[in-house]
Every structure is written in C-alpha cells, then in structure tokens.
Write an enzyme that holds these catalytic residues in place. Structure first.
Site, PDB file in Angstrom:
ATOM      1  N   ASP A  81      66.702  38.229 -83.403  1.00  0.00           N
ATOM      2  CA  ASP A  81      67.481  38.523 -82.443  1.00  0.00           C
ATOM      3  C   ASP A  81      67.755  39.511 -81.007  1.00  0.00           C
ATOM      4  O   ASP A  81      67.685  40.900 -82.074  1.00  0.00           O
ATOM      5  CB  ASP A  81      68.420  37.723 -82.192  1.00  0.00           C
ATOM      6  CG  ASP A  81      69.596  38.218 -83.692  1.00  0.00           C
ATOM      7  OD1 ASP A  81      69.317  39.504 -83.766  1.00  0.00           O
ATOM      8  OD2 ASP A  81      69.971  37.247 -83.399  1.00  0.00           O
ATOM      9  N   ASN A  89      81.805  31.458 -86.079  1.00  0.00           N
ATOM     10  CA  ASN A  89      81.572  30.038 -85.645  1.00  0.00           C
ATOM     11  C   ASN A  89      80.499  29.372 -86.522  1.00  0.00           C
ATOM     12  O   ASN A  89      80.098  28.489 -85.828  1.00  0.00           O
ATOM     13  CB  ASN A  89      81.655  29.854 -83.754  1.00  0.00           C
ATOM     14  CG  ASN A  89      80.146  30.552 -83.532  1.00  0.00           C
ATOM     15  OD1 ASN A  89      79.331  31.449 -83.685  1.00  0.00           O
ATOM     16  ND2 ASN A  89      80.265  30.793 -82.342  1.00  0.00           N
ATOM     17  N   HIS A 140      77.294  30.655 -86.376  1.00  0.00           N
ATOM     18  CA  HIS A 140      75.826  31.098 -85.452  1.00  0.00           C
ATOM     19  C   HIS A 140      75.147  31.552 -86.752  1.00  0.00           C
ATOM     20  O   HIS A 140      75.933  32.288 -87.224  1.00  0.00           O
ATOM     21  CB  HIS A 140      76.020  31.265 -84.194  1.00  0.00           C
ATOM     22  CG  HIS A 140      76.975  33.040 -84.274  1.00  0.00           C
ATOM     23  ND1 HIS A 140      78.168  32.587 -83.069  1.00  0.00           N
ATOM     24  CD2 HIS A 140      75.926  33.965 -84.917  1.00  0.00           C
ATOM     25  CE1 HIS A 140      78.349  34.421 -83.868  1.00  0.00           C
ATOM     26  NE2 HIS A 140      77.056  35.147 -84.817  1.00  0.00           N
ATOM     27  N   GLU A 167      74.349  29.511 -80.615  1.00  0.00           N
ATOM     28  CA  GLU A 167      75.725  28.709 -81.063  1.00  0.00           C
ATOM     29  C   GLU A 167      76.008  27.261 -81.401  1.00  0.00           C
ATOM     30  O   GLU A 167      74.686  26.549 -81.561  1.00  0.00           O
ATOM     31  CB  GLU A 167      76.109  29.279 -79.876  1.00  0.00           C
ATOM     32  CG  GLU A 167      76.387  30.981 -79.578  1.00  0.00           C
ATOM     33  CD  GLU A 167      76.945  31.609 -80.652  1.00  0.00           C
ATOM     34  OE1 GLU A 167      77.879  31.064 -81.406  1.00  0.00           O
ATOM     35  OE2 GLU A 167      77.140  32.915 -79.395  1.00  0.00           O
TER      36      GLU A 167
END
Ligand code: F6R
EC number: 3.5.99.6
Length: 239
Positions: free
Chosen positions: A65, A133, A135, A140
């Site tokens: 990314d 979380n 990801h 996400e």
C-alpha cells in the site's frame, strides 16, 4: 496455518528475517509491508544480506500500500520508508521495486494498474502486519474478501495509530491505495508478523475466530500456506 510462537519483538524480527533469507532463492517476487511491525525484520534481513554479501538482484518487490496524496519523496510515504529500511541497503534494481503511486493524477486508474502489475508478477511470499482492528494492507473491517487493489478510506483508529509516524500538527493521510484482500490471497505464501498486546484480539480472531469481513485478517483462514510469527503479548488472548 503454521504458528511460530516467539518471546518478543526481537525474536519475531530475527526469526522472520531468517525464514525469508533462507527462502530467497525460491522467491522471485517478494510482497512487502510497512509500519512499525516489520522495522526489526528489515534491519535483521539487511544485516544478514550484508554479512553474507548476498545479491538480491533477482528480486522483484511489491508493497501492499501507499498513502494517497504523498509523493515518493515525502518522508512519511511508504516509498521513502522502503528506501530507508531496505532498498538503499541492497542491490535490488530500483525498476524492480514497486509501490502504488500515492500522487497519481487518477488514483483509481493507478489502483487498477497496480493490481494488474501484482497479478502479472505473481507474489511468491507476501509479508503482512495486522492492524489492531484486524486490517491487512489497508483493508479495514467490512472490506470484501474478494477485493482487488483500490482506493480506500482508513478507519479512525488506523489514522490515530499512524499519527505516531507524523510530526506534530502534520496532516495524517486518511486514504490509501491498497492491494485488496482478493489480491493478497493470490500470493503463493503469506508470512504474518504480530507483536504486542494491541494485536492480541486480531491474532485471536485469526487463529480461533469465525471468518468475518468485520475482521479482515480472518480471510487468511482460507489460504493454504500461511505462517504466523507472533510474540507472547500478541498471543495473550489465544491460549
Ligand atoms: C502496512 C500495512 C498495515 C500495517 C498495520 C499494522 O503496509 O499494510 O496493514 O501492517 O497497520 O501497523 P503496525 O505494524 O505499525 O502496527
């Protein structure tokens, strides 16, 4: 899924570097991650490569990314990070190192171009960290397990976590171009690193939870060749 339990961050980093180093001759395309987790891994890997005088000229790299809006020479860009932690210390030819262009005029076209590139190269081993979380990449909670490389919005918690790498008052990007979960799952082999209690819930979900798009990391349960290297704190909810 193979789990390698280690004591702490240092052991995770060394053990990951050793695993990748010994596999190098079987890897043509290496998928890379950024963030805090792999910093020790990159340090150990480049040290090993230096000690052995190993050439990495055969390697192609694809990163997961890049922040939207950051040019390659921005100190917080992942282009910059990768140069600092790995590329400038090795002989990987720079045309063989790939990240999405965060400053592309048309980020959606850039995401499509990048997805095509990753698919064409074919990733032999993909390194992953994981968000608190769950990801992976910047996919996400709620992301499709079939998703391709795309422009995404970061969760509030991710923006807060990433702020530690930015200066006081500096704007933290809220969007990124990330490989999709579907793209990631096409890698032949996946190596996920997790360290610290902040990652314990995500690691528990990966190892013992039900598959759910609300916990993106659980998509890896469908992949045939995943190795997880996690330290005691990251495994504290998995006993
Ligand atoms: C980085 C990436 C992210 C990070 C994750 C964990 O390229 O894709 O998924 O791996 O945000 O970040 P750290 O390692 O900083 O806790």
């Amino acid at each position: 899924m193979k789990l390698i339990q280690v004591a702490d961050y240092e052991e995770m980093s060394r053990s990951a570097a050793e695993l990748v180093y010994t596999e190098l001759e079987n890897i043509r395309t290496l998928g890379l991650a950024t963030g805090g987790t792999p910093l020790g891994f990159y340090e150990a890997l480049r040290e090993r490569v230096r000690q052995e005088g190993r050439s990495l000229q055969h390697l192609h790299t694809v990163n997961l990314d890049e922040y939207l809006g950051l040019a390659a020479d921005h100190p917080q860009s992942y282009h910059y990070y990768m140069n600092e932690v790995l590329f400038q210390h090795t002989d990987i030819p720079s045309p063989q190192t790939h990240l999405p262009a965060g400053d592309a005029e048309d980020p959606y076209a850039e995401a499509a171009r990048y997805d095509e590139l990753v698919t064409r190269l074919g990733v032999d081993l993909q390194l992953l960290g994981v968000g608190a979380n769950g990801h992976i990449g910047f996919n996400e909670p709620g992301s499709s397990f079939h998703g391709r490389t795309d422009v995404v919005r970061l969760a509030e918690g991710t923006i807060r976590a990433n702020a530690r790498f930015f200066g006081e008052g500096e704007r933290v990007p809220e969007q990124a171009v990330t490989m999709g979960i579907g793209t990631i799952l096409e890698s032949r082999r996946i190596l996920l690193l997790a360290s610290g209690a902040r990652k314990a819930e995500a690691v528990r979900a990966l190892l013992h939870g039900a598959m759910s798009e609300e916990m993106p990391v659980t998509a890896l349960q469908t992949h045939p060749d995943v190795t997880v290297i996690a330290d005691e704190a990251a495994l504290s909810l998995s006993r």
